[in-house]
Design a protein around this motif. Structure first.
Motif, short mmCIF file in Angstrom:
data_model
loop_
_atom_site.label_atom_id
_atom_site.label_comp_id
_atom_site.label_asym_id
_atom_site.label_seq_id
_atom_site.Cartn_x
_atom_site.Cartn_y
_atom_site.Cartn_z
N ASN A 199 1.52 16.21 10.81
CA ASN A 199 1.08 17.30 11.67
C ASN A 199 -0.17 16.96 12.48
O ASN A 199 -0.67 17.80 13.22
N ALA A 200 -0.70 15.73 12.34
CA ALA A 200 -1.78 15.30 13.23
C ALA A 200 -1.25 14.99 14.62
O ALA A 200 -1.99 15.01 15.60
N GLY A 201 0.06 14.68 14.72
CA GLY A 201 0.70 14.52 16.02
C GLY A 201 0.07 13.45 16.86
O GLY A 201 -0.06 12.29 16.46
N HIS A 202 -0.38 13.84 18.07
CA HIS A 202 -0.89 12.85 19.02
C HIS A 202 -2.25 12.29 18.60
O HIS A 202 -2.78 11.41 19.28
N CYS A 203 -2.80 12.78 17.49
CA CYS A 203 -4.07 12.24 16.97
C CYS A 203 -3.85 11.46 15.68
O CYS A 203 -4.80 11.24 14.92
N ALA A 204 -2.59 11.06 15.40
CA ALA A 204 -2.29 10.42 14.12
C ALA A 204 -3.10 9.15 13.90
O ALA A 204 -3.55 8.89 12.78
N MET A 205 -3.32 8.35 14.94
CA MET A 205 -4.07 7.11 14.76
C MET A 205 -5.52 7.41 14.38
O MET A 205 -6.09 6.77 13.50
N PHE A 206 -6.13 8.39 15.04
CA PHE A 206 -7.53 8.70 14.72
C PHE A 206 -7.66 9.27 13.31
O PHE A 206 -8.65 9.01 12.62
N LEU A 207 -6.67 10.04 12.87
CA LEU A 207 -6.69 10.53 11.49
C LEU A 207 -6.58 9.35 10.52
O LEU A 207 -7.27 9.33 9.49
N ALA A 208 -5.73 8.39 10.84
CA ALA A 208 -5.60 7.21 9.98
C ALA A 208 -6.93 6.46 9.89
O ALA A 208 -7.32 5.98 8.81
N VAL A 209 -7.66 6.36 11.00
CA VAL A 209 -8.95 5.68 10.99
C VAL A 209 -9.94 6.41 10.08
O VAL A 209 -10.65 5.79 9.28
N VAL A 210 -9.97 7.74 10.19
CA VAL A 210 -10.87 8.53 9.33
C VAL A 210 -10.54 8.28 7.86
O VAL A 210 -11.44 8.04 7.04
N ARG A 211 -9.28 8.37 7.52
CA ARG A 211 -8.88 8.23 6.12
C ARG A 211 -9.13 6.81 5.61
O ARG A 211 -9.55 6.61 4.47
N ALA A 212 -8.88 5.82 6.47
CA ALA A 212 -9.14 4.44 6.06
C ALA A 212 -10.63 4.23 5.79
O ALA A 212 -11.01 3.56 4.81
N ARG A 213 -11.48 4.79 6.64
CA ARG A 213 -12.92 4.64 6.41
C ARG A 213 -13.34 5.28 5.10
O ARG A 213 -14.19 4.75 4.37
N ARG A 214 -12.76 6.43 4.78
CA ARG A 214 -13.13 7.10 3.53
C ARG A 214 -12.69 6.29 2.32
O ARG A 214 -13.44 6.16 1.34
N HIS A 215 -11.48 5.76 2.37
CA HIS A 215 -11.02 4.92 1.26
C HIS A 215 -11.88 3.67 1.15
O HIS A 215 -12.22 3.22 0.04
#
Length: 879
Positions: free
Chosen positions: A660-676
């Motif tokens: 459901n992040a849709g057209h922002c899926a890549m930026f959400l992946a970056v946020v989650r990767a940084r947190r991990h």
């Protein structure tokens, strides 16, 4: 047939609004800087004279200014407060009767006599109330070699007292005439008035009516709390009705200026206030020139330049925001009704008034006076409200059209206004009401319902509804839905087909979707070419609700420039579009433009500045989900670049998934990767980014893929095994992000040097600093100590323009060239407060292995313990 009335959102019974105890100081940065220069200067002016009408913020400026010269001893004098406490009037008061004034005089005299070199600052608020005994002292203070003065005076249509005029004329004091807060300052202030926040719909109404007066903003908010006019919904406060309160305190402030006006003069002021800055020619239809000149002489009316008016005609407005608000909102309904009839009669009917572009205000005036607006006037006003767009007015007017002239056309207009303002709960209730009126209505509202589903990201429901729509409408919704879901290749193809074969009304919006898709697909230069075509189409389009499209086109133009690496050009356009949206109180559009501006500022590296513009939150009622999600993701992206002690609460929306992040899926992946990665879960971070890159490539989003690969390198993670050998990328910025990943993978100093220079040249300061930090490590490992030192110095130089940041490539800057990627990761986790055992568990290592790594880290960077590591990790100066 009488349409059903819709009830407002229910208030929360267990939650009452509370005014914020401390409002921020906003909108006076330039004024404070001028004051600072005067206070710190040894020669030149002896102080600053701050002039302006009541409520403009003079006292607050005086309160803030002394902090600019902390070495000066502050002596304050408040004639207005002391006169009120002593029980005397404001004029003719003997200041020596006030104990506070007596103490001030004693202290000032003692300082001047005891030590002529002692620096002091005399602050006098409302100096026009000073008695004659103190004027000589003020003149003496202005001549003192080490003293400075800060003096405020309230004008309210009166000139300066002769004694102050003399000081200014002799150039002893710098004069500063305060103006109302600009729209950005008003927006910041309204955001802070209530604990829990004021909803943006209500904040926009308040800003529009209060004319930049800080006191009026606060007084209206206070009156709304006291009179119970606020309701709680979607996590913030909203005005319950269409009317704003009239605080008694404002009437008391305004009444002295209006007390000796005759009935004719008061009628002119009321008409100008109710008509909302009418044209001068229209006002002259009602009264003679002598009346206008008298009101202008008394500084009650002001004629303003008509350059902003389509016809260039000058307009008339009330001179002061407090008086304008009191006369606009404080006129009772029956008197408002009489003034409306006077206004119409003076123009021999509505025909002449409707030729003006002020139909919107005229129709609202009818509603406020409990008059039914004629259908022709209402239609013109609705068209204007949707074109501008003035969304709260559009909702109110279309609701009135449905109530007084029910039909499929007015029902569709009201549904359209509710959709545009994202008031989806009311829209759902309205659709239920309309369907009960007959089957013919449901067909007319299917398009509005489809828009509602689209903007709430209810894509499955939208797909079920589409077969009931005409073919051209189906194509439009499929195109937009695919774009918001991140299917950029499909969206671009659908947009091209719609422009060639679809309804003309969707051609421009199809072009906008195509521009956005091309940017995500890594083809911003093609998006710029398409911009020129769309700009010509829009400029040649006939009148209609095109302002939103025009603004969106310029926003996408700037985004294409951004992706091309032309940051300066993009930033100028973003600032212009954002300022226009805020200045025009264009609800929701201001947040969309701010989001685009914040994205650019983030990529420039000014992360804390970017955070201020990611404001598309629940305070916009429900809002358009796609932009709320995007704002939350980009805010989280910015927060992840800040030092831990400067991070605000987590802005990421709850329950957000890649789907459901849709057209922002890549930026959400970056946020989650940084947190991990911060937690030491490097394997999970790697998997998140690799999956996101694969998904982007599958959708043809080569720009998003480049961002994901760049992020892998920034986190010292390996690139995907099936990383593309080449990406089709246009523009210096996207190519530099891809080249950074390639340089990190290959360890090639020359390539990383070219990347660093490219980022620096375009203005991407943070990315450039990171590239130079990596370049320093490359040189150090190759034995090039001198080159490593130069690269480190360049990284530090770039970081000075970024503000506080903390990203993995920058940690242990100047020392990190000595550390391996694994050592940097372990050192970062240890500096974050984890024990050796916790670090070992996070990284699936033995405790002994962690101990050995930390021992080597301590030796290489010269640290004795974890506290030293924490200091060295983010230190930006020294070697």
């Amino acid at each position: 047939m009488e349409p059903m009335q819709l009830s407002p959102f229910p208030p929360a019974a267990d939650h009452q609004p509370v005014l914020a105890t401390c409002s921020p100081f906003v909108g006076r940065v330039g004024e404070l800087e001028r004051i600072r220069r005067v206070l710190l200067s040894r020669r030149g002016p002896r102080g600053v004279l701050i002039a302006g009408p009541s409520g403009i913020g003079k006292t607050r400026l005086l309160d803030e200014a002394p902090a600019l010269a902390p070495r000066r001893r502050l002596i304050s004098l408040h004639p207005h407060t002391e006169a009120a406490v002593s029980g005397h009037g404001t004029h003719g008061t003997d200041p020596h009767r006030s104990p506070a004034t007596a103490r001030t005089l004693t202290e000032l005299t003692r300082l001047a006599e005891r030590d002529p070199a002692d620096a002091w600052l005399l602050s006098v608020d409302d100096a026009q109330l000073l008695g004659p005994e103190l004027w000589p002292l003020l003149h003496e203070a202005a001549r003192h070699p080490t003293g400075k003065l800060l003096v405020s005076v309230t004008t309210d249509g009166h000139g300066l007292p002769p004694e102050l005029l003399a000081l200014w004329s002799d150039r002893a004091l710098v004069r500063m005439d305060l103006q109302p807060l600009d729209a950005t300052g008003v927006k910041e202030l309204t955001d802070s008035l209530l604990e829990g926040g004021l909803g943006q719909t209500s904040a926009a109404r308040l800003a529009q009516w209060c004319g930049g007066s800080p006191r009026l903003l606060r007084e209206v908010a206070r009156a709304a709390v006291e009179q119970g006019l606020l309701i709680r919904s979607e996590g913030c406060w909203h005005f319950a009705g269409d009317r704003l309160p009239v605080p008694p305190s404002v009437l008391e402030l305004v009444e002295p200026q209006l007390r000796d006006l005759d009935e004719a003069g008061r009628a002119v002021l009321e008409l100008v206030a109710l008509a909302g800055s009418p044209r001068l020619a229209s006002v002259e239809q009602f009264c003679d020139t002598g009346q206008l000149e008298e009101l202008e002489r008394r500084n009650l009316l002001r004629v303003v330049d008509g350059s902003a008016d389509p016809s260039g005609a000058p307009r008339v407005r009330i001179a002061h925001p407090l008086a304008s608000y009191a006369m606009s909102c404080g006129v009772p309904p029956l008197r408002r009704r009489r003034r409306l009839r006077d206004w119409v009669a003076a123009h021999q009917g509505l025909t002449a008034l409707m030729a003006d572009d002020g139909c919107l205000r005229l129709a609202e005036w009818h509603l406020e006076a409990h008059e039914t607006p004629p259908r022709a006037l209402l239609d013109r006003a609705i068209e204007q409200s949707l074109r501008d767009p003035a969304l709260p007015s559009a909702v109110r007017l279309t609701r009135a059209a449905w109530r007084h002239y029910p039909g499929t056309d007015t029902a569709e207009l009201h549904a359209r206004a509710l959709t545009a303002s994202a008031d989806f709960p009311r829209l759902a209730a309205f659709l239920t009401t309309v369907r009960a009126c007959g089957p013919g209505y449901a067909r007319a509202l299917e398009r509005a319902e489809a828009h509602s589903m689209l903007l709430q990201a209810r894509y499955e429901e939208l797909d079920r509804l589409l077969p009931r729509l005409p073919a051209g409408e189906q194509a439009y919704f499929r195109m937009t839905s695919r774009y918001f879901q991140g299917g950029f290749g499909d969206a671009c193809a659908l947009a091209g087909a719609l422009r060639r074969n679809g309804p003309a009304e969707h051609a421009l919006e199809a072009g906008l979707i195509m521009m956005g898709s091309l940017c995500h697909m890594g083809r911003p230069e093609q998006a710029l070419s398409l911009y020129a075509t769309l700009r010509a189409e829009l400029d040649g389009a006939p009148g209609g609700p095109t302002k939103f499209h025009a603004d969106s086109l310029e926003e996408l133009h700037a985004s294409a420039l951004h992706y091309c690496g032309r940051f300066d050009e993009a930033e100028r356009i973003h600032w212009r579009e954002y300022a226009q949206a805020v200045q025009g109180h264009h609800l929701r559009i201001d947040a969309q433009r701010g989001l685009a501006l914040g994205h650019l500022l983030h990529d420039r590296g000014t992360v804390e500045a970017a955070l201020k513009y990611f404001t598309f939150t629940s305070s916009y009622r429900v809002g358009w989900r796609q932009w709320q999600v995007k704002a939350g993701i980009h805010a989280a992206l910015a927060v992840s670049c800040l030092p831990a002690d400067r991070r605000p609460d987590d802005p990421l929306p709850d329950g957000l998934t890649a789907g459901n992040a849709g057209h922002c899926a890549m930026f959400l992946a970056v946020v989650r990767a940084r947190r991990h990665h911060e937690r030491g879960d490097t394997a999970v971070a790697e998997r998140v980014l690799h999956d996101a890159v694969a998904g982007a490539l599958a959708d043809g989003a080569h720009a998003d893929a480049a961002i994901g690969l760049h992020e892998c390198a920034r986190l010292s993670l390996p690139a995907p095994e099936r990383a593309p050998a080449d990406l089709h990328l246009e523009g210096a910025f996207l190519r530099a992000r891809w080249a950074y990943a390639e340089a990190y993978r290959s360890g090639e100093p020359k390539l990383m040097g070219r990347v660093a220079r490219a980022f620096a040249d375009m203005g991407a300061g943070l990315f450039a600093a990171e590239a130079y930090a990596e370049l320093a490590r490359f040189h150090q490992r190759a034995g090039g100590t001198k080159a490593a030192t130069a690269a480190t110095a360049r990284a530090r130089e770039l970081l000075r323009g970024c503000g506080p940041v903390d990203t993995p490539p920058l940690r242990f800057l100047g020392h990190s060239a000595l550390l391996s990627d694994r050592e940097r990761l372990i050192a970062g986790l240890a500096a974050g407060g984890l024990s050796d055992k916790e670090v070992a568990e996070r990284l699936s290592l033995s405790v002994r292995t962690v101990n050995n790594h930390l021992y080597r880290v301590y030796r290489k960077v010269g640290a004795a313990n974890r506290r030293d590591l924490r200091t060295l990790m983010t230190r930006r100066s020294g070697v």
